[in-house]
Design a protein around this motif. Structure first.
Motif, PDB file in Angstrom:
ATOM      1  N   ASN A  85      27.243  32.607  50.818  1.00 14.76           N
ATOM      2  CA  ASN A  85      27.087  31.564  51.832  1.00 14.76           C
ATOM      3  C   ASN A  85      28.174  30.518  51.667  1.00 14.76           C
ATOM      4  O   ASN A  85      28.653  30.279  50.563  1.00 14.76           O
ATOM      5  N   GLN A  86      28.509  29.896  52.780  1.00 16.83           N
ATOM      6  CA  GLN A  86      29.513  28.835  52.742  1.00 16.83           C
ATOM      7  C   GLN A  86      29.269  27.895  53.917  1.00 16.83           C
ATOM      8  O   GLN A  86      29.092  28.330  55.056  1.00 16.83           O
ATOM      9  N   VAL A  87      29.247  26.617  53.608  1.00 17.31           N
ATOM     10  CA  VAL A  87      29.083  25.580  54.626  1.00 17.31           C
ATOM     11  C   VAL A  87      30.473  25.078  55.014  1.00 17.31           C
ATOM     12  O   VAL A  87      31.374  25.007  54.174  1.00 17.31           O
ATOM     13  N   ALA A  88      30.636  24.758  56.286  1.00 16.83           N
ATOM     14  CA  ALA A  88      31.926  24.250  56.758  1.00 16.83           C
ATOM     15  C   ALA A  88      31.694  23.195  57.829  1.00 16.83           C
ATOM     16  O   ALA A  88      30.626  23.137  58.450  1.00 16.83           O
ATOM     17  N   ARG A  89      32.719  22.386  58.031  1.00 16.93           N
ATOM     18  CA  ARG A  89      32.650  21.317  59.028  1.00 16.93           C
ATOM     19  C   ARG A  89      34.000  21.207  59.730  1.00 16.93           C
ATOM     20  O   ARG A  89      35.041  21.342  59.098  1.00 16.93           O
ATOM     21  N   PHE A  90      33.945  20.961  61.042  1.00 14.10           N
ATOM     22  CA  PHE A  90      35.182  20.824  61.820  1.00 14.10           C
ATOM     23  C   PHE A  90      34.925  19.951  63.038  1.00 14.10           C
ATOM     24  O   PHE A  90      33.784  19.708  63.421  1.00 14.10           O
ATOM     25  N   ARG A  91      36.025  19.527  63.661  1.00 13.36           N
ATOM     26  CA  ARG A  91      35.960  18.743  64.893  1.00 13.36           C
ATOM     27  C   ARG A  91      36.387  19.618  66.063  1.00 13.36           C
ATOM     28  O   ARG A  91      37.284  20.442  65.934  1.00 13.36           O
ATOM     29  N   SER A  92      35.739  19.391  67.201  1.00 12.66           N
ATOM     30  CA  SER A  92      36.132  20.097  68.419  1.00 12.66           C
ATOM     31  C   SER A  92      35.612  19.325  69.623  1.00 12.66           C
ATOM     32  O   SER A  92      34.546  18.712  69.554  1.00 12.66           O
ATOM     33  N   ASP A  93      36.382  19.379  70.702  1.00 11.35           N
ATOM     34  CA  ASP A  93      35.931  18.790  71.968  1.00 11.35           C
ATOM     35  C   ASP A  93      35.112  19.783  72.785  1.00 11.35           C
ATOM     36  O   ASP A  93      34.575  19.434  73.827  1.00 11.35           O
ATOM     37  N   CYS A  94      35.028  21.036  72.326  1.00 13.58           N
ATOM     38  CA  CYS A  94      34.269  22.060  73.040  1.00 13.58           C
ATOM     39  C   CYS A  94      32.772  21.746  72.966  1.00 13.58           C
ATOM     40  O   CYS A  94      32.287  21.275  71.935  1.00 13.58           O
ATOM     41  N   PRO A  95      32.038  22.052  74.032  1.00 11.83           N
ATOM     42  CA  PRO A  95      30.585  21.876  73.971  1.00 11.83           C
ATOM     43  C   PRO A  95      29.949  22.869  72.994  1.00 11.83           C
ATOM     44  O   PRO A  95      30.526  23.923  72.694  1.00 11.83           O
ATOM     45  N   ALA A  96      28.763  22.539  72.517  1.00 11.36           N
ATOM     46  CA  ALA A  96      28.085  23.354  71.509  1.00 11.36           C
ATOM     47  C   ALA A  96      27.905  24.802  71.969  1.00 11.36           C
ATOM     48  O   ALA A  96      28.058  25.727  71.164  1.00 11.36           O
TER      49      ALA A  96
END
Length: 122
Positions: A52-63
């Motif tokens: 398992n691996q958790v990640a985080r990012f930014r995006s202007d795309c809708p969910a």
């Protein structure tokens, strides 16, 4: 928007997580990954461990669009609905949260997710 995801695999874990990371970096260049962690299966009779691996990012795309991209990566790794009955999870990428909206509250309470989140908040 800030997205939090969790990647998991219990079949060819190293290869499938590497594929996921590669594709996610292409789609979301600013993505940050917590350390990969091996866990025992939570809801499976199959005893194969999960990576398992958790990640985080930014995006202007809708969910909805982000989720569709995540599911496309799962399919690229060879995930097939018929394997779920045999508890083979080649790649599972779950959208846990977007900003303050939590989509998977139960997952957010799992210890490995909490550890990953604390790594990403440093």
């Amino acid at each position: 928007m800030v997205y939090t995801i969790c990647i998991g695999s219990n079949e060819q874990q190293k290869d499938n997580l590497a594929l996921a990371r590669r594709r996610l970096k292409e789609l979301f260049p600013d993505i940050c990954f917590a350390e990969e962690e091996e866990t025992k299966p939570l809801c499976c009779k199959r005893t194969a461990p999960f990576a398992n691996q958790v990640a985080r990012f930014r995006s202007d795309c809708p969910a909805e669009e982000v989720n569709a991209l995540l599911k496309a990566i799962e399919r690229e790794a060879g995930r097939k609905p018929e394997e779920k009955a045999r508890e083979i999870i080649r790649l599972d990428i779950d959208l846990l949260a977007c900003d303050t909206t939590v989509f998977k509250p139960e997952d957010m309470q799992r210890e490995y997710v909490r550890r990953g989140l604390s790594q990403l908040e440093r």
